[in-house]
Scaffold this active site. Structure first.
Site, PDB file in Angstrom:
ATOM      1  N   ARG A 216      -8.977  -3.260 -13.582  1.00 15.77           N
ATOM      2  CA  ARG A 216      -8.540  -4.628 -13.876  1.00 15.77           C
ATOM      3  C   ARG A 216      -9.662  -5.661 -13.763  1.00 15.77           C
ATOM      4  O   ARG A 216      -9.496  -6.804 -14.166  1.00 15.77           O
ATOM      5  CB  ARG A 216      -7.362  -5.004 -12.951  1.00 15.77           C
ATOM      6  CG  ARG A 216      -6.079  -4.261 -13.305  1.00 15.77           C
ATOM      7  CD  ARG A 216      -5.041  -4.342 -12.189  1.00 15.77           C
ATOM      8  NE  ARG A 216      -5.296  -3.350 -11.132  1.00 15.77           N
ATOM      9  CZ  ARG A 216      -4.540  -3.203 -10.033  1.00 15.77           C
ATOM     10  NH1 ARG A 216      -3.495  -4.012  -9.842  1.00 15.77           N
ATOM     11  NH2 ARG A 216      -4.821  -2.289  -9.138  1.00 15.77           N
TER      12      ARG A 216
ATOM     13  N   LYS B   1     -15.936  -2.156  -9.014  1.00 17.94           N
ATOM     14  CA  LYS B   1     -15.287  -3.280  -8.313  1.00 17.94           C
ATOM     15  C   LYS B   1     -15.896  -3.534  -6.938  1.00 17.94           C
ATOM     16  O   LYS B   1     -16.162  -4.677  -6.574  1.00 17.94           O
ATOM     17  CB  LYS B   1     -13.785  -3.004  -8.181  1.00 17.94           C
ATOM     18  CG  LYS B   1     -13.046  -4.056  -7.375  1.00 17.94           C
ATOM     19  CD  LYS B   1     -11.545  -3.951  -7.497  1.00 17.94           C
ATOM     20  CE  LYS B   1     -10.957  -2.960  -6.527  1.00 17.94           C
ATOM     21  NZ  LYS B   1      -9.469  -2.978  -6.578  1.00 17.94           N
TER      22      LYS B   1
ATOM     23  N   GLY C 160      -5.705   9.373  -6.145  1.00 19.33           N
ATOM     24  CA  GLY C 160      -4.850   8.537  -5.304  1.00 19.33           C
ATOM     25  C   GLY C 160      -5.417   8.305  -3.917  1.00 19.33           C
ATOM     26  O   GLY C 160      -6.337   8.987  -3.470  1.00 19.33           O
TER      27      GLY C 160
ATOM     28  N   ASN D 263       2.919  -4.147   2.263  1.00 17.67           N
ATOM     29  CA  ASN D 263       1.866  -3.270   2.782  1.00 17.67           C
ATOM     30  C   ASN D 263       0.491  -3.745   2.319  1.00 17.67           C
ATOM     31  O   ASN D 263       0.125  -3.555   1.163  1.00 17.67           O
ATOM     32  CB  ASN D 263       2.099  -1.839   2.269  1.00 17.67           C
ATOM     33  CG  ASN D 263       0.919  -0.938   2.611  1.00 17.67           C
ATOM     34  OD1 ASN D 263       0.312  -1.081   3.662  1.00 17.67           O
ATOM     35  ND2 ASN D 263       0.610  -0.008   1.709  1.00 17.67           N
TER      36      ASN D 263
ATOM     37  N   ASN E  72      -8.110  -7.296  -7.135  1.00 25.32           N
ATOM     38  CA  ASN E  72      -7.881  -6.422  -8.281  1.00 25.32           C
ATOM     39  C   ASN E  72      -8.454  -7.014  -9.566  1.00 25.32           C
ATOM     40  O   ASN E  72      -8.819  -6.280 -10.467  1.00 25.32           O
ATOM     41  CB  ASN E  72      -6.380  -6.154  -8.469  1.00 25.32           C
ATOM     42  CG  ASN E  72      -5.811  -5.337  -7.310  1.00 25.32           C
ATOM     43  OD1 ASN E  72      -6.471  -4.454  -6.782  1.00 25.32           O
ATOM     44  ND2 ASN E  72      -4.599  -5.655  -6.913  1.00 25.32           N
TER      45      ASN E  72
ATOM     46  N   ASN F 273     -56.054 -20.232  -9.743  1.00 21.19           N
ATOM     47  CA  ASN F 273     -56.304 -19.052  -8.912  1.00 21.19           C
ATOM     48  C   ASN F 273     -56.210 -17.745  -9.668  1.00 21.19           C
ATOM     49  O   ASN F 273     -56.454 -16.695  -9.133  1.00 21.19           O
ATOM     50  CB  ASN F 273     -55.323 -19.033  -7.729  1.00 21.19           C
ATOM     51  CG  ASN F 273     -53.872 -19.021  -8.171  1.00 21.19           C
ATOM     52  OD1 ASN F 273     -53.544 -19.578  -9.213  1.00 21.19           O
ATOM     53  ND2 ASN F 273     -53.021 -18.395  -7.401  1.00 21.19           N
TER      54      ASN F 273
HETATM   55  C1  UD1 Z   1      -2.476   0.069  -2.632  1.00 20.50           C
HETATM   56  C2  UD1 Z   1      -1.237   0.601  -1.872  1.00 20.50           C
HETATM   57  C3  UD1 Z   1      -0.157  -0.465  -1.853  1.00 20.50           C
HETATM   58  C4  UD1 Z   1      -0.716  -1.697  -1.168  1.00 20.50           C
HETATM   59  C5  UD1 Z   1      -1.979  -2.169  -1.900  1.00 20.50           C
HETATM   60  C6  UD1 Z   1      -2.614  -3.276  -1.095  1.00 20.50           C
HETATM   61  C7  UD1 Z   1      -1.183   3.005  -2.257  1.00 20.50           C
HETATM   62  C8  UD1 Z   1      -0.557   4.121  -3.002  1.00 20.50           C
HETATM   63  N1  UD1 Z   1      -0.753   1.783  -2.536  1.00 20.50           N
HETATM   64  O1  UD1 Z   1      -2.105  -0.172  -3.973  1.00 20.50           O
HETATM   65  O2  UD1 Z   1       1.005  -0.019  -1.133  1.00 20.50           O
HETATM   66  O3  UD1 Z   1       0.271  -2.716  -1.164  1.00 20.50           O
HETATM   67  O4  UD1 Z   1      -2.936  -1.115  -1.981  1.00 20.50           O
HETATM   68  O5  UD1 Z   1      -3.757  -3.751  -1.767  1.00 20.50           O
HETATM   69  O6  UD1 Z   1      -2.040   3.261  -1.424  1.00 20.50           O
HETATM   70  N2  UD1 Z   1      -8.984   4.409  -4.123  1.00 20.50           N
HETATM   71  C9  UD1 Z   1      -9.762   5.538  -3.974  1.00 20.50           C
HETATM   72  N3  UD1 Z   1      -9.402   6.690  -4.621  1.00 20.50           N
HETATM   73  C10 UD1 Z   1      -8.301   6.759  -5.386  1.00 20.50           C
HETATM   74  C11 UD1 Z   1      -7.505   5.607  -5.532  1.00 20.50           C
HETATM   75  C12 UD1 Z   1      -7.876   4.437  -4.879  1.00 20.50           C
HETATM   76  O7  UD1 Z   1     -10.766   5.520  -3.265  1.00 20.50           O
HETATM   77  O8  UD1 Z   1      -8.047   7.862  -5.923  1.00 20.50           O
HETATM   78  C13 UD1 Z   1      -9.391   3.175  -3.424  1.00 20.50           C
HETATM   79  C14 UD1 Z   1      -9.736   2.049  -4.368  1.00 20.50           C
HETATM   80  O9  UD1 Z   1     -11.120   2.014  -4.641  1.00 20.50           O
HETATM   81  C15 UD1 Z   1      -9.296   0.816  -3.576  1.00 20.50           C
HETATM   82  C16 UD1 Z   1      -8.190   1.321  -2.669  1.00 20.50           C
HETATM   83  O10 UD1 Z   1      -8.297   2.720  -2.650  1.00 20.50           O
HETATM   84  O11 UD1 Z   1     -10.340   0.311  -2.760  1.00 20.50           O
HETATM   85  C17 UD1 Z   1      -6.815   0.914  -3.127  1.00 20.50           C
HETATM   86  O12 UD1 Z   1      -6.586   1.339  -4.447  1.00 20.50           O
HETATM   87  P1  UD1 Z   1      -5.831   0.451  -5.501  1.00 20.50           P
HETATM   88  O13 UD1 Z   1      -5.768   1.197  -6.772  1.00 20.50           O
HETATM   89  O14 UD1 Z   1      -6.417  -0.912  -5.518  1.00 20.50           O
HETATM   90  O15 UD1 Z   1      -4.355   0.451  -4.826  1.00 20.50           O
HETATM   91  P2  UD1 Z   1      -3.186  -0.568  -5.139  1.00 20.50           P
HETATM   92  O16 UD1 Z   1      -2.564  -0.224  -6.412  1.00 20.50           O
HETATM   93  O17 UD1 Z   1      -3.679  -1.942  -4.938  1.00 20.50           O
HETATM   94 CA    CA Z   2      -5.724  -2.969  -4.562  1.00 18.54          CA
END
Ligand code: UD1
Ligand code: CA
Length: 459
Positions: free
Chosen positions: A15, A22, A77, A169, A226, A384
């Site tokens: 995003r 990011k 994930g 969360n 994001n 210089n």
């Molecule tokens: C996540 C939470 C959500 C919470 C939100 C808060 C989960 C499933 N959901 O959603 O409940 O409200 O954060 O901001 O955890 N990342 C990895 N590897 C991956 C996926 C993500 O390292 O495979 C890292 C990303 O770089 C990021 C963080 O995990 O720093 C969160 O990932 P993101 O995709 O932003 O999660 P949200 O959809 O925001």
């Molecule tokens: Ca996030």
């Protein structure tokens, strides 16, 4: 208890719509992950483990030596991401503190409170929760009628009733590590094809264990980035936080909204910062200085009572009572001793200006050593840069007077107490206490006898 932070930073950040990962997007000169690394280290006094994937090379380069890296090759994930730290941490730590790299405003104190809460009870995990009316796409916390946490439901999968929940969360958890690793292996694949860390909550409940929560007090700390809209929002909040800290330390910031102070800057008491001022990197500013308006200072050290109006200062050292500007430019290796005055359109690079030197208007000094109380006339330049591409030195002795528009063709020395006439092109050394004029400059008379010389010996 030993607590190790694990910071998730492998996601792409789709995003952001950016070629830059990011977690490397800057806030006040630092990649946003830097702030989370600081907070985690402050809270646990342990080197964080950072899970990298997208943009791993840039992350490894920037944070080399500061954190331990583990790689998540495929972004399956957040649960899968934490699992990548198992090999490094299983059996090595009592607690695992998990944060997401996209929360730069999270404070070390908040993380410490979370760890303390987990240390106090025997359950498998404690999580931070946030109660606010703007859900920001966060997962919702589902509780039973007794108020016990049951699950976290992602917004995309929530029912309309769950969507209405206002306990959210933010994504900050502390786990007992002997429970965590096995639980991560048990996370089911979600309908989105990912292993959600948030599903550990339902797993704990299924194990008959209680999940503890502590409620975050400061909503702003929970800003997760994001999009670039969030980035600007977080940057403004960080800026306000840093400015406020310095104001509470005794610094006057006339307009915090237009003052940019990076996190590693240090500012002394009773210094006044006028609007549109940027203080970068490890700049140190002494007490009772007046900085700005419109001043940029990078990696420099300023003593006390320095004034810098509408000037640019880079990798320079300024002793007490230096007065600059408007429109002075100090470049790498400029060292201005006490009481130096540099007026409009003065540029200094890799040079020492002794105490009390005056350089009022339109002049350039590079690779020069200037003695105390020298006067540099308007338009003076050190030429210089040799034809061979090498820089050559210029030396001017104490108390010399360099006339307007003098060209000092380096390497060259002007002796103490000497003077040059307006427009002199100095290609040969000028002895002390002598006046040299013309093109090329030649000595036309002695100004005063040299020490040790008697006046009649002049002839
Ligand atoms: C996540 C939470 C959500 C919470 C939100 C808060 C989960 C499933 N959901 O959603 O409940 O409200 O954060 O901001 O955890 N990342 C990895 N590897 C991956 C996926 C993500 O390292 O495979 C890292 C990303 O770089 C990021 C963080 O995990 O720093 C969160 O990932 P993101 O995709 O932003 O999660 P949200 O959809 O925001
Ligand atoms: Ca996030």
């Amino acid at each position: 208890m030993r607590t190790t932070p694990v910071i998730l930073a492998a996601g792409q950040g789709t995003r952001m719509k950016s070629a830059l990962p990011k977690q490397m997007h800057p806030i006040l000169g630092k990649p946003l992950t830097w702030y989370g690394v600081q907070a985690a280290r402050q809270a646990t006094e342990t080197q964080p483990v950072v899970v990298v994937g997208h943009g791993a090379e840039q992350m490894r380069q920037y944070f080399a030596g500061e954190v331990q890296f583990v790689e998540q090759e495929q972004q399956l994930g957040t649960g899968h991401a934490v699992l990548q730290a198992e090999r490094a941490l299983r059996g090595q730590t009592d607690l695992v503190l998990v944060t997401y790299a996209d929360m730069p405003l999270l404070r070390g104190d908040t993380l410490r409170a979370l760890v303390k809460a987990q240390e106090r009870h025997t359950g498998p995990m404690t999580m931070l929760t946030l109660v606010t009316d703007d859900p920001r796409g966060f997962g919702r916390i589902v509780r039973d009628v007794q108020g016990r946490v049951q699950a976290i439901v992602e917004e995309k999968q929530a029912t309309p009733e769950q969507l209405a929940l206002r306990e959210l969360n933010p994504g900050v958890y502390c786990f007992r590590s002997d429970w965590l690793w096995d639980a991560l292996h048990r996370i089911p694949l979600s309908s989105k094809g990912e292993y959600y860390l948030t599903d550990t909550v339902a797993l704990a409940v299924g194990d008959g264990l209680q999940v503890e929560t502590i409620q975050a007090e400061d909503v702003e700390e929970m800003i997760g980035i994001n999009t670039r809209v969030h980035l600007a929002e977080a940057a403004a909040a960080m800026r306000a936080r840093i400015n406020e800290q310095w104001m509470l330390e005794g610094v006057t910031i006339v307009d915090p909204a237009t003052t940019y102070v990076e996190p590693e800057v240090v500012i002394g008491r009773d210094t006044v910062i006028w609007p549109n001022t940027y203080l970068h990197e490890k700049t140190v500013i002494g007490e009772a200085c007046v900085i700005g308006p419109n001043t940029i200072i990078r990696s420099s050290r300023l003593g006390n009572r320095v004034q810098a109006l509408a000037s640019v200062i880079e990798s320079a050292l300024l002793e007490d009572d230096v007065n600059l500007g408007p429109y002075a430019h100090l470049r790498k290796g400029a060292h201005l001793a006490q009481g130096v005055h540099l007026g409009n359109f003065g540029e200094v690079k890799n040079s020492y200006l002794g105490p009390g030197v005056k350089m009022g208007h339109f002049a350039y000094l590079g690779d020069a050593q200037i003695g105390a109380n020298v006067n540099i006339g308007a338009g003076t330049i050190t030429c210089n840069f040799g034809m061979d591409g090498k820089k050559r030195p210029t030396e001017i002795g104490e108390g010399a007077f360099i006339g307007s528009d003098t060209m000092l063709v380096a390497p060259v020395k002007v002796g103490a107490g000497a003077a040059t006439g307006s427009g002199a092109v100095v290609t040969k050394d000028v002895p002390p206490n002598s006046l040299a004029v013309g093109v090329p400059a030649r000595v036309i008379r002695k100004l005063k006898p040299e020490s040790g010389e008697t006046s009649h010996s002049k002839g």
